[in-house]
Enzyme design. Sequence first.
Site, PDB file in Angstrom:
ATOM      1  N   GLY A 178       8.450   6.309 -19.086  1.00  0.00           N
ATOM      2  CA  GLY A 178       7.131   6.706 -19.693  1.00  0.00           C
ATOM      3  C   GLY A 178       6.268   5.609 -19.681  1.00  0.00           C
ATOM      4  O   GLY A 178       6.271   4.551 -19.268  1.00  0.00           O
TER       5      GLY A 178
ATOM      6  N   ARG B 287       2.167   1.313 -20.451  1.00  0.00           N
ATOM      7  CA  ARG B 287       0.781   0.720 -20.391  1.00  0.00           C
ATOM      8  C   ARG B 287      -0.210   1.717 -19.999  1.00  0.00           C
ATOM      9  O   ARG B 287      -1.301   1.124 -19.386  1.00  0.00           O
ATOM     10  CB  ARG B 287       0.800  -0.627 -19.394  1.00  0.00           C
ATOM     11  CG  ARG B 287       1.646  -0.149 -18.175  1.00  0.00           C
ATOM     12  CD  ARG B 287       1.120  -1.114 -17.076  1.00  0.00           C
ATOM     13  NE  ARG B 287       1.980  -0.999 -15.841  1.00  0.00           N
ATOM     14  CZ  ARG B 287       1.788  -1.281 -14.857  1.00  0.00           C
ATOM     15  NH1 ARG B 287       0.953  -2.276 -14.601  1.00  0.00           N
ATOM     16  NH2 ARG B 287       2.720  -1.185 -13.656  1.00  0.00           N
TER      17      ARG B 287
ATOM     18  N   ARG C  97       5.793  13.638 -13.095  1.00  0.00           N
ATOM     19  CA  ARG C  97       6.385  13.121 -12.050  1.00  0.00           C
ATOM     20  C   ARG C  97       7.877  13.740 -11.854  1.00  0.00           C
ATOM     21  O   ARG C  97       8.280  14.549 -12.859  1.00  0.00           O
ATOM     22  CB  ARG C  97       6.829  11.645 -12.116  1.00  0.00           C
ATOM     23  CG  ARG C  97       5.367  11.006 -12.781  1.00  0.00           C
ATOM     24  CD  ARG C  97       5.538  10.102 -13.716  1.00  0.00           C
ATOM     25  NE  ARG C  97       4.563   9.562 -14.272  1.00  0.00           N
ATOM     26  CZ  ARG C  97       3.689   8.171 -14.000  1.00  0.00           C
ATOM     27  NH1 ARG C  97       4.453   7.563 -13.134  1.00  0.00           N
ATOM     28  NH2 ARG C  97       2.621   8.049 -14.514  1.00  0.00           N
TER      29      ARG C  97
ATOM     30  N   ASP D 122      10.131   7.858 -10.740  1.00  0.00           N
ATOM     31  CA  ASP D 122       8.961   8.054 -11.732  1.00  0.00           C
ATOM     32  C   ASP D 122       7.377   7.946 -10.833  1.00  0.00           C
ATOM     33  O   ASP D 122       6.413   8.088 -11.539  1.00  0.00           O
ATOM     34  CB  ASP D 122       9.229   6.857 -12.718  1.00  0.00           C
ATOM     35  CG  ASP D 122       9.285   5.518 -12.124  1.00  0.00           C
ATOM     36  OD1 ASP D 122      10.200   5.310 -11.597  1.00  0.00           O
ATOM     37  OD2 ASP D 122       8.491   4.688 -12.585  1.00  0.00           O
TER      38      ASP D 122
HETATM   39  P1  AMP Z   1       5.764   0.857 -12.607  1.00  0.00           P
HETATM   40  O1  AMP Z   1       6.406  -0.124 -11.900  1.00  0.00           O
HETATM   41  O2  AMP Z   1       4.357   0.572 -12.699  1.00  0.00           O
HETATM   42  O3  AMP Z   1       5.751   2.233 -11.689  1.00  0.00           O
HETATM   43  O4  AMP Z   1       6.064   0.867 -13.955  1.00  0.00           O
HETATM   44  C1  AMP Z   1       7.609   1.375 -14.277  1.00  0.00           C
HETATM   45  C2  AMP Z   1       7.621   1.512 -15.855  1.00  0.00           C
HETATM   46  O5  AMP Z   1       7.442   0.084 -16.355  1.00  0.00           O
HETATM   47  C3  AMP Z   1       6.778   2.534 -16.501  1.00  0.00           C
HETATM   48  O6  AMP Z   1       7.374   3.021 -17.398  1.00  0.00           O
HETATM   49  C4  AMP Z   1       5.721   1.417 -16.787  1.00  0.00           C
HETATM   50  O7  AMP Z   1       4.834   2.164 -17.848  1.00  0.00           O
HETATM   51  C5  AMP Z   1       6.457   0.411 -17.292  1.00  0.00           C
HETATM   52  N1  AMP Z   1       5.636  -0.914 -17.359  1.00  0.00           N
HETATM   53  C6  AMP Z   1       5.152  -1.594 -16.311  1.00  0.00           C
HETATM   54  N2  AMP Z   1       4.441  -2.576 -16.491  1.00  0.00           N
HETATM   55  C7  AMP Z   1       4.294  -2.680 -17.938  1.00  0.00           C
HETATM   56  C8  AMP Z   1       3.866  -3.532 -18.798  1.00  0.00           C
HETATM   57  N3  AMP Z   1       3.144  -4.406 -18.604  1.00  0.00           N
HETATM   58  N4  AMP Z   1       3.906  -3.187 -20.028  1.00  0.00           N
HETATM   59  C9  AMP Z   1       4.749  -2.059 -20.771  1.00  0.00           C
HETATM   60  N5  AMP Z   1       5.441  -1.259 -19.572  1.00  0.00           N
HETATM   61  C10 AMP Z   1       5.011  -1.482 -18.412  1.00  0.00           C
HETATM   62 MG    MG Z   2       5.130   4.049 -12.347  1.00  0.00          MG
END
Ligand code: AMP
Ligand code: MG
Length: 477
Positions: free
Chosen positions: A85, A88, A178, A247
């Site tokens: 989900g 951020r 997604r 995702d």
């Molecule tokens: P990503 O690697 O950017 O595709 O993120 C993968 C998952 O981790 C997603 O659910 C993001 O919302 C969560 N996520 C990544 N960075 C953060 C953060 N700094 N705080 C909270 N959730 C995060």
């Molecule tokens: Mg992502």
Amino acid sequence: MIAFDNSYARLPDGFFSRVNPDKAPDPSLIKVNEKLAAAIGLDAAWLSSPEGIAMLSGAAVAEGSEPLAMAYAGHQFGGWSPQLGDGRAHLLGEVVGPDGVRRDVQLKGSGATPFSRNGDGKAALGPVLREYIVSEFMAAAGVPTTRALAAVSTGERVQRETGMPGAVLTRVAQSHVRVGTFQYFFARQQTENLQTLANYVIDRHYPSARNAENPPLDVLKQVMERYAKLIAQWMCLGFIHGVMNTDNVQIAGETIDYGPCAFMDDFHPNTVFSSIDRNGRYAWVNQPNIGVWNISRLAEALLPILDADEDAAVKLAEGAVAGFSDIFNDALNEGIAAKLGITVNAEFMQSTFKVMTDHGCDFTLFFRELTRIAKGGTTEPFEALFVTPNAAQTWLDSWRAEHDPALVDRMATVNPIFIPRNHRVEEAIASAVDGDFAPFHTLVEVLERPFDAQPNRAEFERPPTADQVVRETFCGT
Ligand code: AMP
Ligand code: MG
């Protein structure tokens, strides 16, 4: 003022969580993408006004915006996470552009949500600028992608490897649905929600599927086709996405989530950039394999709505997924043939890759200098990309036997002169962290016209010197 019309917010409760972005303590505008704003029907002047900046930083919820965090699941590096989900990110709402296309306007780095797990919900300045630079380059190079509408700094420090300035990116996408969104409902056995999501996706992205004999199957085939072609386009630019998790596979077929991504300098098929990709899962050459794997996960998630009979559903899904490799191979063969100025020849493409690997040729310069030769230029700059000039001449002889002069003009439209070279991106980020945004602005400006010679910007064409090489980009969350 923005005329929001929020179709996702009208979906059932289980699809998202309503949550407002954090108020940045001291927001300041880094950049508004004026051309994009105009193209999608937004007023760039308003976006740059105090009210606009308040929206772009999360400090104020604009009229008509209904902020929410989307629910999704996903396979990350092959491992299943039943609940990811937006941890951020906040979907502010949707706008319909003068072209009739509905688009999401989303903040990224705008604070914690119910999906944040252990994360802080924030983004550091570096990753925000990297996504801005690379996604806007992709758009200029004709690759389907989410876009960067704005970047603001928040005035807040975020804790990463060290303390870093915080920032928020405003991302525009055809939607943020997604593969992982389908997986979320499949894993919970919520077949009604799965069907609702499929109907939503058909209305928004694949209206032609409405009249298909089996609409969800038709969606699966169309998503697969877009994704296979997208990966071929990435590879034709030497691009490595870095985090091809389910995702991060967007249903509308746009490149999304520019984390530890980068473009290769010296060609090597096994290049990876992510420091956490120890096994080369997402290496340049492995991207189609992961592509078909990701599409298989979508097929699996759609099973309950493909056919009431499970065996029949599996057969339909398998039949659809089997089409991936032909679509991908055709797209890659055609893409590389266009870069070489030849008619499709898979064998010649493979032998060229072998030569480029053996000699460590710079990927972008190889095609750029070849284009110059095709236009009648000298061969010295091309020879310099090889270990010996002779080796270059031997390859050029084999190329001349294939080359069709009628294809020269096309070569110039598919072989960029400028790409976001990793050392330039890192340099722009390092300067910005020190408070100087000029290199960021310059880089974005150069990359707006990647196929046009810009003689006063020749330094941006060059590969890194030995001490400028960036070995890996960090995950950048
Ligand atoms: P990503 O690697 O950017 O595709 O993120 C993968 C998952 O981790 C997603 O659910 C993001 O919302 C969560 N996520 C990544 N960075 C953060 C953060 N700094 N705080 C909270 N959730 C995060
Ligand atoms: Mg992502």
